[in-house]
Design a protein around this motif. Sequence first.
Motif, short mmCIF file in Angstrom:
data_model
loop_
_atom_site.label_atom_id
_atom_site.label_comp_id
_atom_site.label_asym_id
_atom_site.label_seq_id
_atom_site.Cartn_x
_atom_site.Cartn_y
_atom_site.Cartn_z
N ASN A 1 -2.39 -2.56 0.29
CA ASN A 1 -2.29 -1.74 -0.93
C ASN A 1 -1.40 -0.52 -0.67
O ASN A 1 -0.59 -0.13 -1.52
CB ASN A 1 -3.67 -1.25 -1.36
N THR B 1 -3.49 5.85 0.27
CA THR B 1 -4.46 4.78 -0.02
C THR B 1 -5.69 4.88 0.88
O THR B 1 -6.83 4.78 0.40
CB THR B 1 -3.78 3.41 0.18
N GLN C 1 2.25 -8.03 -7.47
CA GLN C 1 2.50 -7.27 -6.23
C GLN C 1 3.64 -7.92 -5.44
O GLN C 1 4.47 -7.23 -4.85
CB GLN C 1 1.23 -7.21 -5.39
N VAL D 1 -7.94 7.81 -0.12
CA VAL D 1 -8.77 7.51 -1.30
C VAL D 1 -9.92 6.58 -0.91
O VAL D 1 -11.06 6.76 -1.33
CB VAL D 1 -7.92 6.88 -2.42
N ALA D 2 -9.60 5.57 -0.09
CA ALA D 2 -10.62 4.56 0.24
C ALA D 2 -11.70 5.10 1.18
O ALA D 2 -12.87 4.76 1.02
CB ALA D 2 -9.95 3.34 0.87
N THR E 1 -1.51 -10.20 -5.43
CA THR E 1 -1.30 -10.78 -6.76
C THR E 1 0.18 -11.11 -6.95
O THR E 1 1.04 -10.63 -6.20
CB THR E 1 -1.73 -9.79 -7.86
N GLN F 1 -6.76 -5.10 3.60
CA GLN F 1 -6.39 -5.10 2.19
C GLN F 1 -5.90 -3.70 1.76
O GLN F 1 -4.91 -3.55 1.04
CB GLN F 1 -7.59 -5.52 1.33
N GLN F 2 -6.60 -2.67 2.24
CA GLN F 2 -6.19 -1.31 1.88
C GLN F 2 -4.83 -0.97 2.49
O GLN F 2 -4.03 -0.26 1.87
CB GLN F 2 -7.25 -0.28 2.33
N LEU G 1 2.08 0.50 -2.46
CA LEU G 1 2.27 1.80 -3.11
C LEU G 1 3.51 2.48 -2.54
O LEU G 1 4.34 3.03 -3.27
CB LEU G 1 1.03 2.67 -2.88
N MET H 1 -11.75 -5.19 4.60
CA MET H 1 -11.23 -4.32 3.54
C MET H 1 -10.09 -3.44 4.04
O MET H 1 -9.19 -3.11 3.29
CB MET H 1 -12.36 -3.44 2.99
#
Lengths: 292, 403
Positions: free
Chosen positions: A8, A251, A139, A254-255, A136, A4-5, A12, A1
Motif C-alpha cells: 500500500n 502508510t 492498483q 497510519v497502520a 486490485t 500488504q501495508q 501511495l 498485514m
Amino acid sequence: MLIQQLVNGVLLGTTFALIALSFNLVVGALDRLNFALGETAMVSAICAALLVSQADVPFVVAFVLSLLIGAVVAALTYLLSFRFVSPKYHTAPILSSLGVGLVITSLVTRTFGSDQRRVPTVLEDVRFELGPLVVTGDQLIILVVAALLTGLLYVFLNRTTWGTAIRGVSDDADTSGLLGVPVQRVILLTFVLSGALAGASGLLTGLSFHTVSPFTGFETTLTALMVVVLGGLGNITGGVIAALLIGVVETLTVAYVSATFRDLLVFILVAVTLVVRPQGLFTRQSGVAARV
Amino acid sequence: MRRAFTGRRAAVAVVVPLLFVAACGGSDDNSSGGGGGDQSDAGPYKLGLVYSSEGPFANNSATARAGANYAVELINADGGVNGRDLELVEVDARNDPQSLVTAIPKLVSEDGVFAIIAPADSAGCEIACAAAAQLEVPAISPGAGRPGVLEPSRPWSFTLAQPDAANSIPVLSAVVKQEGIKTAAIIYDEANATTKAQNDLYTKVFEDTGVEVVSTTTYTSGDPSFTSQVTSMAAETPDVIALAAGPADAARIAVEVRTQNLDSLLMGTGSLQSGGTEYLNGAGDAAEGTITAAQFNPDNPDQPAADLLAQAREDNDFDVVPLNFSYAFDIVNMIANYLGDNEVEATEDSLADDRQGLLDYLQGETLEGMSGDVKFAEDGTGDRPQLYAVVTDGKFVIQEVDS
C-alpha cells in the motif's frame, strides 16, 4: 498485514513520484518551483473524473485528456508566472504561481462545485491474490502507468534531441543558448511535460483514492515539495525513491501508530534530512540547490 | 402549545388549513397568528447565519444555508413579517475557530442581527453559541448533535437536532441486536471533537450489546486515502465497521472497504444520514446497505411536514430533502413566527426583551414544521423520533426501530 501495508505504501508513493517528477523537471529547467502544480494535477483530475463518471468517456480517453489539460495549464502558468518575470526576483515566481494555484481552485469550485468527485473503478472485480498479498486491478494500472511514464520520461530525456536540449538547459541555460539551443522553447516544453505528468498524477491519484477534491491542490504541492527536498532538488531518481519512502512511512504510521502522527513523522524525516544532508538524499549535480 | 410555524409564510396555499393544530398546554398569549402590525419603515429583521464552506461537515453546512435562504425567500415573497422583510447576514467561518469567535460579535454589534442560525456542526456550534450567549443573543443550530454541545451557552442556545448519544445509542443498539453483530471495527478522527464523540458513542453501543471491538483505527479529516486503515480493519474481518466520520470521509472509507472486497456492514450515526446526499454521491454503490441512526424522515407522511417536504422537493429539485435543509428552514420560520405573533419591533430599546421573549417561545412550544414535530428539552436540544435508515437503491430508506 505488514507486507500488504508495505505494498500500500509503495502504491501511495508511486502517485507521489509522478508529481515529484513533474516538480523536478521545472526545477531542472528554471531552478524555480512551480507552486501551481498541485492545482494543475487537481484540475486535470476533476475534468477527467467528470468525463468518466458523468459522460461515460472511457478511462483511456479521459487519461489522455488529463495529460493534455495538465500540459495546457502548466504552459499557461509558465506564461503568467515565469516567462516575463526577471530572474533577479527569485520569490516573484513562487508567489505568482501560488496565486495561479488559488485562481485555479477558485475557478474549479465555481465551475464544478466544491464537492469531491468520484473516480469510478476501471477494472472492477479484478484482484490478484498472492498469499496474504492482494493487489486490485486499479492498483496495477497505477503501478504500470506510473512506471511507463517514468520510463518514457527517462528515454525522452536521454535518447532524444529535445530531451538532450532540456538536460542542456537544465545544466547551463546560458551556454546552451550560445550553442544554438532555443532556450525559451525548451523551457516551455519542460513546463508542458511537467504539466502532463501532473495531470497523469492527478487522475491516477484519484483512481487510487477513488475521489478527487478541488481542495487538494496545495496539499499535493506540499507533498511533492517534501519529496523533492528529501530526494534532492532536480534529481529524478532521488525523487522517485524519496516518494516511495514517504509513501511507505505515511502508510506504516497510519497502520501502526496513528493517523494524527502521519504528517508529523514525514516532516521530522525531512527536517532531519535537511540538517544531516542539506542537499537531499541524492544530488543530481553540484550547485543546483545553491542556485535555487 | 403546539404550533405549526410554517404555513403562514411558506407554502401558503398548501398548508394554511393545517395551521395551529391542537394545543397541548402552556401559555397561549401570543397565538394571534396574524401578520402583526405594519412596521415596513423599520427596515428588515436581520438574522445571522454562520456556516462553514470547509471542513468535514461543509456539506451539512451548505444544505443548512440553502434551507435558511429558501425559508427567507418564501417568507419575503409572502410579504415578510409585520410588513418587514427578513434578511440573512451570512458569515463563512471556513471551519476556523478564530473566525467564529470574531464573526459573532461583528454580527451582533455591527450588523445588528436579532438572532443567529448557528453552525450545523457541533464543533462550530459550540464556539459560535458560546460567543452568542456572552452577548445574550439566541443562537439555534440546524444540526449540532454532540452531547453537551450547548452546555457553555445555555439558555441562549438551541439545536433542532437530538444529540447523537440520545438518538443513536438506543437506535444502533437495537440495530446491532437485530443484525446479530458479534465483532466491530471503529474508524474515527482523533483530532476532531465530533468524530471523537461518535467513537465514544459506538464504544458505548458495543459495550452495551456485548459486541467485541476488534479494531480501532484513526484518520485525519480530509485524508484522501483510507487504504492503510481499511487494510488494518480487513485483517480482523469485523461484522460491522462503525464510521465516525463526516459524510465525505465516510464515503471514501466506504468505497475503500468495498474495493478491498470487505463485506462488513457499514454503520453510521444520525449525522451520517444528515449529510446523506454527499455520502451517497461520494460512495455510490459502495454505500448500499449502510445502516445509520436517524431522527428525520424525509418522507414524513404527517402534516404539515408532508406538504412542506413536497414543496421543497419541487422548488429545489431535490430527490430527498436533506435534514439540515429542513432544520434550517424550520429555524427561520420559528423565529419569523415569534416575530409575527408578538409584533416584535426589535428596536434598540426592546431588543433585550425581544430576544428573551424568543427564548421563552422556543422553550415553551411544541413546534411543527418541515422536519416534523419538535419540542426543545431543558438542555435546548430537540426531542426527535428514534428511527434508523438503510441505504437501498441509492437512497436512505427510513424504518422504525423494532423495540
